[in-house]
Write a protein that holds these residues in place. Structure first.
Motif, PDB file in Angstrom:
ATOM      1  N   ALA A 260     -31.171  20.145  89.146  1.00 16.50           N
ATOM      2  CA  ALA A 260     -32.001  21.158  89.799  1.00 16.50           C
ATOM      3  C   ALA A 260     -33.258  21.392  88.971  1.00 16.50           C
ATOM      4  O   ALA A 260     -33.260  21.178  87.754  1.00 16.50           O
ATOM      5  N   PRO A 261     -34.315  21.856  89.604  1.00 15.95           N
ATOM      6  CA  PRO A 261     -35.536  22.201  88.884  1.00 15.95           C
ATOM      7  C   PRO A 261     -35.596  23.680  88.499  1.00 15.95           C
ATOM      8  O   PRO A 261     -36.594  24.137  87.947  1.00 15.95           O
ATOM      9  N   ASP A 262     -34.532  24.424  88.829  1.00 17.36           N
ATOM     10  CA  ASP A 262     -34.546  25.865  88.582  1.00 17.36           C
ATOM     11  C   ASP A 262     -33.126  26.362  88.402  1.00 17.36           C
ATOM     12  O   ASP A 262     -32.174  25.593  88.483  1.00 17.36           O
ATOM     13  N   GLY A 263     -33.006  27.663  88.168  1.00 18.62           N
ATOM     14  CA  GLY A 263     -31.687  28.270  88.107  1.00 18.62           C
ATOM     15  C   GLY A 263     -31.187  28.486  86.689  1.00 18.62           C
ATOM     16  O   GLY A 263     -31.898  28.260  85.705  1.00 18.62           O
ATOM     17  N   TYR A 264     -29.941  28.921  86.598  1.00 20.69           N
ATOM     18  CA  TYR A 264     -29.363  29.287  85.308  1.00 20.69           C
ATOM     19  C   TYR A 264     -27.898  28.892  85.254  1.00 20.69           C
ATOM     20  O   TYR A 264     -27.280  28.541  86.268  1.00 20.69           O
ATOM     21  N   VAL A 265     -27.336  28.956  84.057  1.00 20.11           N
ATOM     22  CA  VAL A 265     -25.905  28.805  83.849  1.00 20.11           C
ATOM     23  C   VAL A 265     -25.411  30.094  83.209  1.00 20.11           C
ATOM     24  O   VAL A 265     -26.070  30.655  82.340  1.00 20.11           O
ATOM     25  N   ALA A 266     -24.273  30.582  83.683  1.00 25.75           N
ATOM     26  CA  ALA A 266     -23.730  31.847  83.184  1.00 25.75           C
ATOM     27  C   ALA A 266     -22.256  31.684  82.864  1.00 25.75           C
ATOM     28  O   ALA A 266     -21.591  30.756  83.354  1.00 25.75           O
ATOM     29  N   MET A 267     -21.756  32.588  82.045  1.00 30.28           N
ATOM     30  CA  MET A 267     -20.323  32.700  81.794  1.00 30.28           C
ATOM     31  C   MET A 267     -19.950  34.127  82.173  1.00 30.28           C
ATOM     32  O   MET A 267     -20.336  35.088  81.496  1.00 30.28           O
ATOM     33  N   ALA A 268     -19.248  34.268  83.284  1.00 27.62           N
ATOM     34  CA  ALA A 268     -19.011  35.591  83.875  1.00 27.62           C
ATOM     35  C   ALA A 268     -17.620  36.107  83.560  1.00 27.62           C
ATOM     36  O   ALA A 268     -16.676  35.334  83.359  1.00 27.62           O
ATOM     37  N   GLN A 269     -17.503  37.421  83.518  1.00 27.50           N
ATOM     38  CA  GLN A 269     -16.225  38.110  83.469  1.00 27.50           C
ATOM     39  C   GLN A 269     -16.436  39.499  84.055  1.00 27.50           C
ATOM     40  O   GLN A 269     -17.559  39.863  84.413  1.00 27.50           O
ATOM     41  N   HIS A 270     -15.356  40.272  84.173  1.00 26.18           N
ATOM     42  CA  HIS A 270     -15.469  41.579  84.799  1.00 26.18           C
ATOM     43  C   HIS A 270     -16.431  42.472  84.027  1.00 26.18           C
ATOM     44  O   HIS A 270     -16.290  42.654  82.818  1.00 26.18           O
ATOM     45  N   TYR A 271     -17.432  43.003  84.713  1.00 25.93           N
ATOM     46  CA  TYR A 271     -18.407  43.953  84.195  1.00 25.93           C
ATOM     47  C   TYR A 271     -19.496  43.344  83.308  1.00 25.93           C
ATOM     48  O   TYR A 271     -20.568  43.916  83.181  1.00 25.93           O
ATOM     49  N   PHE A 272     -19.249  42.208  82.634  1.00 28.09           N
ATOM     50  CA  PHE A 272     -20.208  41.675  81.671  1.00 28.09           C
ATOM     51  C   PHE A 272     -20.444  40.190  81.927  1.00 28.09           C
ATOM     52  O   PHE A 272     -19.638  39.523  82.566  1.00 28.09           O
ATOM     53  N   THR A 273     -21.561  39.708  81.397  1.00 27.86           N
ATOM     54  CA  THR A 273     -21.862  38.289  81.576  1.00 27.86           C
ATOM     55  C   THR A 273     -22.823  37.828  80.494  1.00 27.86           C
ATOM     56  O   THR A 273     -23.463  38.638  79.808  1.00 27.86           O
ATOM     57  N   SER A 274     -22.920  36.523  80.330  1.00 27.26           N
ATOM     58  CA  SER A 274     -23.966  35.913  79.510  1.00 27.26           C
ATOM     59  C   SER A 274     -24.593  34.819  80.361  1.00 27.26           C
ATOM     60  O   SER A 274     -23.940  34.245  81.237  1.00 27.26           O
ATOM     61  N   ALA A 275     -25.863  34.537  80.123  1.00 22.55           N
ATOM     62  CA  ALA A 275     -26.553  33.539  80.938  1.00 22.55           C
ATOM     63  C   ALA A 275     -27.702  32.929  80.151  1.00 22.55           C
ATOM     64  O   ALA A 275     -28.442  33.639  79.450  1.00 22.55           O
ATOM     65  N   TRP A 276     -27.843  31.603  80.264  1.00 17.84           N
ATOM     66  CA  TRP A 276     -29.019  30.911  79.765  1.00 17.84           C
ATOM     67  C   TRP A 276     -30.029  30.844  80.900  1.00 17.84           C
ATOM     68  O   TRP A 276     -29.721  30.343  81.978  1.00 17.84           O
ATOM     69  N   LEU A 277     -31.221  31.356  80.633  1.00 16.30           N
ATOM     70  CA  LEU A 277     -32.269  31.438  81.656  1.00 16.30           C
ATOM     71  C   LEU A 277     -33.467  30.612  81.205  1.00 16.30           C
ATOM     72  O   LEU A 277     -34.389  31.128  80.554  1.00 16.30           O
ATOM     73  N   PRO A 278     -33.474  29.321  81.526  1.00 14.77           N
ATOM     74  CA  PRO A 278     -34.586  28.452  81.123  1.00 14.77           C
ATOM     75  C   PRO A 278     -35.797  28.665  82.028  1.00 14.77           C
ATOM     76  O   PRO A 278     -35.702  29.305  83.081  1.00 14.77           O
ATOM     77  N   PRO A 279     -36.951  28.112  81.658  1.00 13.12           N
ATOM     78  CA  PRO A 279     -38.140  28.268  82.495  1.00 13.12           C
ATOM     79  C   PRO A 279     -37.996  27.557  83.829  1.00 13.12           C
ATOM     80  O   PRO A 279     -37.350  26.506  83.926  1.00 13.12           O
ATOM     81  N   GLU A 280     -38.579  28.151  84.864  1.00 14.57           N
ATOM     82  CA  GLU A 280     -38.534  27.557  86.198  1.00 14.57           C
ATOM     83  C   GLU A 280     -39.419  26.305  86.248  1.00 14.57           C
ATOM     84  O   GLU A 280     -40.406  26.190  85.509  1.00 14.57           O
ATOM     85  N   LEU A 327     -30.834  46.052  85.746  1.00 10.24           N
ATOM     86  CA  LEU A 327     -31.138  45.375  84.489  1.00 10.24           C
ATOM     87  C   LEU A 327     -31.267  43.871  84.689  1.00 10.24           C
ATOM     88  O   LEU A 327     -32.207  43.238  84.188  1.00 10.24           O
ATOM     89  N   MET A 328     -30.346  43.297  85.437  1.00 11.12           N
ATOM     90  CA  MET A 328     -30.376  41.844  85.641  1.00 11.12           C
ATOM     91  C   MET A 328     -31.563  41.432  86.508  1.00 11.12           C
ATOM     92  O   MET A 328     -32.172  40.385  86.274  1.00 11.12           O
ATOM     93  N   ASN A 329     -31.893  42.229  87.517  1.00 13.72           N
ATOM     94  CA  ASN A 329     -33.055  41.924  88.356  1.00 13.72           C
ATOM     95  C   ASN A 329     -34.340  41.920  87.550  1.00 13.72           C
ATOM     96  O   ASN A 329     -35.246  41.117  87.803  1.00 13.72           O
ATOM     97  N   ALA A 330     -34.426  42.824  86.580  1.00 10.19           N
ATOM     98  CA  ALA A 330     -35.622  42.892  85.743  1.00 10.19           C
ATOM     99  C   ALA A 330     -35.686  41.727  84.762  1.00 10.19           C
ATOM    100  O   ALA A 330     -36.762  41.388  84.261  1.00 10.19           O
ATOM    101  N   THR A 331     -34.544  41.105  84.492  1.00  5.91           N
ATOM    102  CA  THR A 331     -34.492  40.003  83.527  1.00  5.91           C
ATOM    103  C   THR A 331     -34.871  38.675  84.152  1.00  5.91           C
ATOM    104  O   THR A 331     -35.671  37.916  83.596  1.00  5.91           O
ATOM    105  N   ALA A 332     -34.316  38.377  85.317  1.00  6.32           N
ATOM    106  CA  ALA A 332     -34.596  37.088  85.963  1.00  6.32           C
ATOM    107  C   ALA A 332     -34.238  37.170  87.439  1.00  6.32           C
ATOM    108  O   ALA A 332     -33.300  37.889  87.826  1.00  6.32           O
ATOM    109  N   PRO A 333     -34.959  36.443  88.303  1.00  9.02           N
ATOM    110  CA  PRO A 333     -34.632  36.423  89.735  1.00  9.02           C
ATOM    111  C   PRO A 333     -33.227  35.892  89.972  1.00  9.02           C
ATOM    112  O   PRO A 333     -32.817  34.899  89.360  1.00  9.02           O
TER     113      PRO A 333
END
Length: 548
Positions: A260-280, A327-333
């Motif tokens: 893909a030319p866009d997007g992210y990878v995340a590791m999700a769990q209940h209530y919390f998450t981590s995500a790598w947000l590279p440039p689009e 918070l997440m909306n303000a961080t990345a689309p």
């Protein structure tokens, strides 16, 4: 017909609960209990078909997704703790990896604000959850390479807006890697900059990978609270896609967008998450694999050719924090999609917005839930009015129906004809109460997911004994009141002529109410408020129509 109407209503109610449980199982990353289905798979392509692309091999021959060639763990280097107003982070000098993250504003025990902060990332014998980066494409610095910490700061001082944590490697294969983390006050978005310096005499074409590595353990919880834990990907083409650990274990083809030319990878769990947000706009290859007991999910980027003496800079954002939509909306689309509402997202998101809007005025999540129910009842007032009016009319004609059943109990066909005659004369529709309730079921299910998934409910008090809306009522007062209100609703409704059905009308609420003793207090508060308003509306209609 009266019996049929009641049977249909109970079937609808029971089916709604089954749908909730079934979707909860799916949300938790487990197969659907009642409606299992095999999700379509996307054939793997390119080097990713075997797991992590072969180009991510580190200098010692280990794949970038493995934490070591054999045991799956990176030998610990020197650990450094860095503290901000929201974080206590631990970095390892091997690879400059993030190996620990405590969220200082979120206590481990949601009912005790003074308890230790929740640990989202860690590297211990009992649990491993890490964020790693490095270079691939030859003998180059990777997450296994020793790096030196070259910044002195360890704490974000009062009045200081941001701080940096910088690691530098010695040249490996003629390439030096400089990794800089930028931590900002009040932010869960960590800036990560990679400077790839070609110190050799020939051009190099490295790849850079960013990944999460963790074991398959999940949060402790009851049968109602075990939630989905695992990797997730987003891209415009593939949209939001979760990957279950169990599918990786079974060697299944995994459904996510490989390239893909866009997007992210995340590791999700209940209530919390981590995500790598590279440039689009920068092509990346997504991967998931398992080595030993660890799972890795990440992305690989081609950095292009770097001439001798030149430096290539790659910047991205690492989000480590709560699943707070604002918070997440303000961080990345589209990062807010990590907070997964399932198949009723189209209804759940407006309900969440309305809930947060009410909280802005009421400043209490419990009262915001009450206010939301009041607004929903107002929106569905006329639908409910028709349903309750139909029930009231049924209750009014019930003595006549009882008499008919007794008079024609040996003539079922004649009894049905006479009952239909009474319904026509009294202008009663035996099924009139079904459709209005059926229309509201999707809204109820959507609100169920909103309350269950929102981190704002975690540790949020309501009144007196309810100190945490995300956990069960400690004294079971709300479930008991909810059960009593359900039984009062049965009493307000017409009694089925059949004695067995009449008993079931009282038994069924008791059976379903058992689940509410294990539900979060916020959900029980929602249902109790809904019952109270329904009882008030039913009583008012009965009174107006002269039905006792």
């Amino acid at each position: 017909m009266n019996d049929i109407r009641r049977s249909i209503l109970w079937v609808i109610f029971g089916f709604a609960l089954i749908l909730l449980w079934d979707q909860w199982q799916v949300h938790n990353g487990r197969p659907a209990t009642f409606f299992p289905s095999q999700a379509p798979v996307v054939a793997a392509s390119g080097a990713a078909s075997g797991g992590v692309p072969a180009a991510t091999a580190a200098a010692n021959g280990a794949s970038a997704a493995t934490a070591s060639p054999a045991a799956g763990t990176v030998p610990a280097g020197q650990r450094t703790e860095v503290t901000t107003d929201v974080y206590k982070l631990t970095f390892d000098s091997n690879g400059g990896s993030l190996v620990g993250a405590q969220l200082l504003k979120y206590p481990e025990d949601s009912k005790n604000a003074k308890s230790q902060p929740i640990v989202l990332m860690q590297d211990t014998p009992s649990h491993q959850y890490l964020a790693q980066t490095g270079l691939a494409g030859g003998n180059l610095p990777s997450h296994l390479t020793p790096m030196a910490l070259v910044t002195p700061e360890r704490t974000l001082a009062d009045g200081q807006k941001s701080m940096q944590v910088r690691f530098e490697s010695e040249p490996v294969g003629g390439v030096k890697l400089v990794k800089t983390y930028t931590l900002t006050r009040g932010s869960y978005a960590i800036g990560v900059q990679h400077d790839v310096v070609n110190t050799g005499s020939a051009a190099v074409t490295p790849q850079l990978y960013q990944q999460f590595v963790r074991d398959g353990s999940k949060q402790a919880g009851s049968m109602f609270y075990s939630t989905f834990t695992g990797p997730a990907f987003y891209s415009e083409e593939g949209k939001y896609q979760k990957v279950e650990f169990s599918d990786v274990d079974k060697g299944k083809e995994l459904k996510f967008q490989r390239n893909a030319p866009d997007g992210y990878v995340a590791m999700a769990q209940h209530y919390f998450t981590s995500a790598w947000l590279p440039p689009e706009g920068m092509a990346r290859e997504n991967y998931v694999r398992k080595v030993d007991h660890l799972y890795a999910a990440g992305q690989v980027f081609n950095l292009g050719s770097i001439a001798p003496g030149a430096t290539k800079t790659f910047t991205s954002t690492l989000f480590v924090g709560p699943q707070d939509e604002k918070l997440m909306n303000a961080t990345a689309p589209n990062l807010d999609l990590v907070k997964d509402y399932g198949w009723l997202t189209i209804l759940a998101r407006p309900l969440y917005w309305l809930l947060t809007f009410l909280h802005g005025f009421l400043h209490n999540w419990g009262w915001a839930i009450v206010g939301l129910v009041v607004l929903l009842k107002a929106a569905f007032y006329w639908l409910n009015h028709k349903a309750y009016a139909s029930m009231a009319k049924m209750k009014a004609v019930n003595p006549k129906v009882q008499a008919l059943r007794e008079r024609y109990k040996e003539e079922p066909q004649k009894m049905q004809q006479e009952m239909m005659r009474i319904y026509r004369e009294e202008k009663v529709n035996p099924l009139g109460g079904c459709l209005p309730i059926l229309v509201q079921i999707p809204v109820f299910i959507a609100l169920y997911w909103v309350l269950l998934s929102s981190v704002e409910m975690r540790g949020a008090p309501w009144i007196l004994w309810v100190k945490d809306l995300s956990t069960p009522d400690p004294y079971f007062i709300l479930p008991i009141l909810m059960t009593a209100s359900s039984l009062l609703q049965v009493w307000l409704n017409p009694t089925p002529p059949d004695p067995m059905q009449a008993k079931m009308m009282w038994i069924m609420p008791l059976m379903f109410s058992v689940m509410f003793f294990f539900f979060p207090a916020g959900l029980v508060l929602y249902w109790l408020t809904n019952n109270i308003l329904s009882i008030a509306q039913q009583w008012f209609i009965n009174k107006r129509l002269g039905v006792n």
